[in-house]
Design a protein around this motif. Sequence first.
Motif, short mmCIF file in Angstrom:
data_model
loop_
_atom_site.label_atom_id
_atom_site.label_comp_id
_atom_site.label_asym_id
_atom_site.label_seq_id
_atom_site.Cartn_x
_atom_site.Cartn_y
_atom_site.Cartn_z
N GLY A 52 1.43 -1.40 -0.35
CA GLY A 52 -0.20 0.39 -0.17
C GLY A 52 0.64 0.62 0.19
N LEU A 53 1.86 0.98 1.39
CA LEU A 53 2.80 2.72 0.83
C LEU A 53 3.20 3.03 -0.21
CD1 LEU A 53 4.72 4.37 2.31
CD2 LEU A 53 6.17 2.72 2.85
N LEU A 54 3.89 1.90 -1.31
CA LEU A 54 4.13 1.63 -2.38
C LEU A 54 2.98 1.91 -3.47
CD1 LEU A 54 6.68 -1.55 -2.09
CD2 LEU A 54 7.48 0.67 -2.29
N LEU A 55 2.60 2.26 -3.50
CA LEU A 55 1.55 2.14 -4.40
C LEU A 55 1.42 3.56 -4.47
CD1 LEU A 55 -1.39 1.11 -6.55
CD2 LEU A 55 -2.77 1.47 -4.92
N GLY A 56 1.02 4.42 -3.14
CA GLY A 56 0.50 5.67 -2.89
C GLY A 56 1.80 6.17 -3.23
N LEU A 57 2.85 5.98 -2.72
CA LEU A 57 4.61 6.71 -3.19
C LEU A 57 4.31 6.46 -4.72
CD1 LEU A 57 7.59 5.50 -0.51
CD2 LEU A 57 6.06 7.56 -0.47
N ALA A 58 4.27 5.85 -5.52
CA ALA A 58 4.11 5.63 -7.28
C ALA A 58 3.10 6.52 -7.46
CB ALA A 58 4.28 4.47 -7.77
N GLU A 69 3.62 13.35 2.56
CA GLU A 69 3.62 12.96 4.21
C GLU A 69 2.55 11.51 4.32
OE1 GLU A 69 0.35 14.58 8.15
OE2 GLU A 69 1.05 16.16 6.60
N VAL A 70 3.16 10.49 4.33
CA VAL A 70 2.54 9.55 4.28
C VAL A 70 1.23 9.17 5.46
CG1 VAL A 70 2.35 6.73 4.09
CG2 VAL A 70 3.89 8.50 2.98
N VAL A 71 -0.15 8.43 5.64
CA VAL A 71 -0.74 8.38 7.13
C VAL A 71 -0.77 6.91 6.90
CG1 VAL A 71 -2.40 8.87 7.84
CG2 VAL A 71 -1.20 10.85 6.52
N ASN A 72 -0.60 5.72 7.86
CA ASN A 72 -1.33 4.64 7.41
C ASN A 72 -1.89 4.12 8.89
OD1 ASN A 72 1.00 4.02 9.30
ND2 ASN A 72 2.30 3.13 7.86
N ASP A 73 -1.98 3.16 8.70
CA ASP A 73 -2.41 2.85 10.10
C ASP A 73 -1.29 1.38 10.41
OD1 ASP A 73 -3.71 0.75 9.00
OD2 ASP A 73 -5.39 0.80 8.28
#
Length: 136
Positions: A52-58, A69-73
């Motif tokens: 999910g992190l990699l998808l969002g950054l791409a 600014e990455v927000v996750n749980d």
Amino acid sequence: MKVVVHVDGGARGNPGPAAAAAVLSDAAGGQVIDEATEYLGHTTNNVAEYRGLLLGLARAAALGATAVEVVNDSELVAKQVNGEYKVKHPDMKALHAQALEALAGFETWAIRSVPRSKNADADALVNQALDAAREG
């Protein structure tokens, strides 16, 4: 341009069917500017969180963002990326390295974890992707 990137990943069963999602919004106004999901097949929750992190950054890079600014749980992912926790599992080491490489492409970045209720949109997209894969 700075974007806020809400990311999530989840597996039904651990391991089990898994998906990743990202919701990107304009940092200035909070307007959603992009959403994405990815069905991952059979994997673990932690792998799904990193995906999910990699998808969002791409997606942020594709939009031309210079700051994220990455927000996750996932406290685990946030603390590993911030260097507070060591990455011990071999599967996680490669994903961690990919995340750091992707983050290096931005002028500035930050990542933090929040309760799932504060990451509801990305969480909902993960569940939609899992439901769609099960039905399809």
